[in-house]
Design a protein around this motif. Structure first.
Motif, PDB file in Angstrom:
ATOM      1  N   LEU A  28       0.739  -1.272   0.047  1.00  0.00           N
ATOM      2  CA  LEU A  28       0.016  -0.136   0.200  1.00  0.00           C
ATOM      3  C   LEU A  28       0.826   1.205   0.091  1.00  0.00           C
ATOM      4  N   GLY A  29       2.114   1.245   0.543  1.00  0.00           N
ATOM      5  CA  GLY A  29       3.004   2.260   0.306  1.00  0.00           C
ATOM      6  C   GLY A  29       2.505   3.410   1.307  1.00  0.00           C
ATOM      7  N   LEU A  30       1.870   2.958   2.373  1.00  0.00           N
ATOM      8  CA  LEU A  30       1.387   3.832   3.564  1.00  0.00           C
ATOM      9  C   LEU A  30       2.400   4.649   4.285  1.00  0.00           C
ATOM     10  N   ALA A  31       3.594   3.855   4.513  1.00  0.00           N
ATOM     11  CA  ALA A  31       4.687   4.307   5.414  1.00  0.00           C
ATOM     12  C   ALA A  31       4.821   5.921   5.559  1.00  0.00           C
ATOM     13  N   GLY A  32       5.093   6.332   4.272  1.00  0.00           N
ATOM     14  CA  GLY A  32       5.411   7.771   4.171  1.00  0.00           C
ATOM     15  C   GLY A  32       4.271   8.606   3.977  1.00  0.00           C
ATOM     16  N   LEU A  33       3.124   8.184   3.962  1.00  0.00           N
ATOM     17  CA  LEU A  33       1.963   8.888   3.635  1.00  0.00           C
ATOM     18  C   LEU A  33       1.547   9.841   5.022  1.00  0.00           C
ATOM     19  N   VAL A  91     -11.179   5.211   4.472  1.00  0.00           N
ATOM     20  CA  VAL A  91     -11.014   6.163   3.070  1.00  0.00           C
ATOM     21  C   VAL A  91      -9.735   5.805   2.530  1.00  0.00           C
ATOM     22  N   LEU A  92      -8.755   5.327   3.442  1.00  0.00           N
ATOM     23  CA  LEU A  92      -7.339   4.919   2.289  1.00  0.00           C
ATOM     24  C   LEU A  92      -7.519   3.696   1.573  1.00  0.00           C
ATOM     25  N   ALA A  93      -8.582   3.105   1.692  1.00  0.00           N
ATOM     26  CA  ALA A  93      -8.807   1.791   0.967  1.00  0.00           C
ATOM     27  C   ALA A  93      -9.341   1.968  -0.393  1.00  0.00           C
ATOM     28  N   PRO A  94      -9.376   1.234  -1.540  1.00  0.00           N
ATOM     29  CA  PRO A  94      -9.881   1.505  -2.936  1.00  0.00           C
ATOM     30  C   PRO A  94     -11.567   1.669  -2.425  1.00  0.00           C
ATOM     31  N   ALA A  95     -11.932   2.630  -3.449  1.00  0.00           N
ATOM     32  CA  ALA A  95     -13.438   3.011  -3.136  1.00  0.00           C
ATOM     33  C   ALA A  95     -14.249   1.899  -3.199  1.00  0.00           C
ATOM     34  N   GLU A  96     -14.140   0.832  -3.953  1.00  0.00           N
ATOM     35  CA  GLU A  96     -15.038  -0.479  -3.884  1.00  0.00           C
ATOM     36  C   GLU A  96     -15.017  -1.201  -2.327  1.00  0.00           C
ATOM     37  N   VAL A  97     -13.618  -1.180  -1.690  1.00  0.00           N
ATOM     38  CA  VAL A  97     -13.577  -1.909  -0.679  1.00  0.00           C
ATOM     39  C   VAL A  97     -14.526  -1.133   0.556  1.00  0.00           C
ATOM     40  N   ARG A 138      -5.960  -9.286   2.451  1.00  0.00           N
ATOM     41  CA  ARG A 138      -4.476  -9.160   2.212  1.00  0.00           C
ATOM     42  C   ARG A 138      -3.991  -7.901   2.649  1.00  0.00           C
ATOM     43  N   HIS A 139      -4.717  -6.591   2.441  1.00  0.00           N
ATOM     44  CA  HIS A 139      -4.193  -5.371   2.773  1.00  0.00           C
ATOM     45  C   HIS A 139      -4.501  -4.976   4.047  1.00  0.00           C
ATOM     46  N   GLY A 140      -5.663  -5.537   4.677  1.00  0.00           N
ATOM     47  CA  GLY A 140      -6.334  -4.998   6.034  1.00  0.00           C
ATOM     48  C   GLY A 140      -5.309  -4.905   7.158  1.00  0.00           C
ATOM     49  N   PRO A 141      -4.653  -5.870   7.404  1.00  0.00           N
ATOM     50  CA  PRO A 141      -3.612  -5.778   8.809  1.00  0.00           C
ATOM     51  C   PRO A 141      -2.706  -4.321   8.545  1.00  0.00           C
ATOM     52  N   GLU A 142      -1.982  -4.200   7.430  1.00  0.00           N
ATOM     53  CA  GLU A 142      -1.233  -2.910   6.924  1.00  0.00           C
ATOM     54  C   GLU A 142      -2.025  -1.800   7.279  1.00  0.00           C
ATOM     55  N   LEU A 143      -3.408  -1.600   6.859  1.00  0.00           N
ATOM     56  CA  LEU A 143      -4.267  -0.429   6.854  1.00  0.00           C
ATOM     57  C   LEU A 143      -4.443  -0.147   8.448  1.00  0.00           C
ATOM     58  N   LEU A 144      -4.887  -1.359   8.970  1.00  0.00           N
ATOM     59  CA  LEU A 144      -5.282  -1.154  10.452  1.00  0.00           C
ATOM     60  C   LEU A 144      -4.203  -0.641  11.351  1.00  0.00           C
ATOM     61  N   ALA A 145      -3.065  -0.886  10.830  1.00  0.00           N
ATOM     62  CA  ALA A 145      -1.861  -0.530  11.597  1.00  0.00           C
ATOM     63  C   ALA A 145      -1.534   0.760  11.284  1.00  0.00           C
ATOM     64  N   PHE A 146      -2.051   1.449  10.170  1.00  0.00           N
ATOM     65  CA  PHE A 146      -1.689   2.699   9.819  1.00  0.00           C
ATOM     66  C   PHE A 146      -1.780   3.872  10.995  1.00  0.00           C
ATOM     67  N   ARG A 147      -1.122   4.706  11.264  1.00  0.00           N
ATOM     68  CA  ARG A 147      -1.246   5.943  12.204  1.00  0.00           C
ATOM     69  C   ARG A 147      -1.134   7.150  11.324  1.00  0.00           C
ATOM     70  N   ALA A 148      -2.028   7.973  11.636  1.00  0.00           N
ATOM     71  CA  ALA A 148      -2.171   9.205  11.008  1.00  0.00           C
ATOM     72  C   ALA A 148      -0.871   9.978  11.694  1.00  0.00           C
ATOM     73  N   SER A 149      -0.746  11.090  10.805  1.00  0.00           N
ATOM     74  CA  SER A 149       0.595  11.851  11.171  1.00  0.00           C
ATOM     75  C   SER A 149       0.160  12.910  12.053  1.00  0.00           C
ATOM     76  N   GLU A 150      -1.295  13.062  12.276  1.00  0.00           N
ATOM     77  CA  GLU A 150      -1.634  14.302  13.437  1.00  0.00           C
ATOM     78  C   GLU A 150      -3.005  13.818  13.861  1.00  0.00           C
TER      79      GLU A 150
END
Ligand SMILES: [Zn+2]
Length: 150
Positions: A28-33, A91-97, A138-150
């Motif tokens: 997903l490349g969320l690390a730098g987001l 909101v970070l997942a594809p629209a269909e998801v 496939r991607h849920g765990p990565e997305l759930l682990a995502f932390r916002a920057s603020e």
């Protein structure tokens, strides 16, 4: 080439192909987001409310309210009182998801469990729901682990 050599080459190639495939597993490349959680929550509420209103009418169900949460384990839930909760990270997942999760929870207003009748209802509204479920697996765990920057 002898049969043995052919097999050898195929075996080597297969290993190489598998290695390439492993590298290409989409990330997903969320690390730098940089995402503001408050902005993401507002966007989630808007998107989800619009979708839910439309879908509730088609399903002939009524919900009481929509709650946007930040659960680390959950995409959505449906309380017996009719409150639908959704994770702002959708909101970070594809629209269909996101669409699938909203439809899934709305279907629970008609069938509160995951019985065959429930999945038939989901399938009626979203025939390709399995693709979205697989994406979440496939991607849920990565997305759930995502932390916002603020
Ligand atoms: Zn469910």
């Amino acid at each position: 080439m002898s049969r043995f050599e052919v097999d050898q080459v195929l075996r080597d190639k297969r290993a190489w192909i598998e290695e390439q495939r492993r590298r290409q597993v989409p990330r997903l490349g969320l690390a730098g987001l940089a995402v503001s959680e408050s902005a993401a929550r507002i966007a989630a509420r808007e998107l989800i409310s619009t979708l839910a209103e439309e879908e509730a009418e088609r399903l002939g169900v009524a919900y009481r309210r929509i709650r946007i949460g930040g659960q680390r384990t959950l995409w959505g839930s449906c309380s017996p009182g009719g409150t639908l909760s959704f994770n702002w990270r959708l909101v970070l997942a594809p629209a269909e998801v996101l669409d699938y999760v909203v439809v899934h929870e709305l279907c629970h207003l008609r069938v509160p469990n995951h019985s065959r009748r429930f999945w038939e209802l989901v399938e009626w509204r979203r025939p390709h729901w399995r693709e979205q479920r697989d994406w979440l697996r496939r991607h849920g765990p990565e997305l759930l682990a995502f932390r916002a920057s603020e």
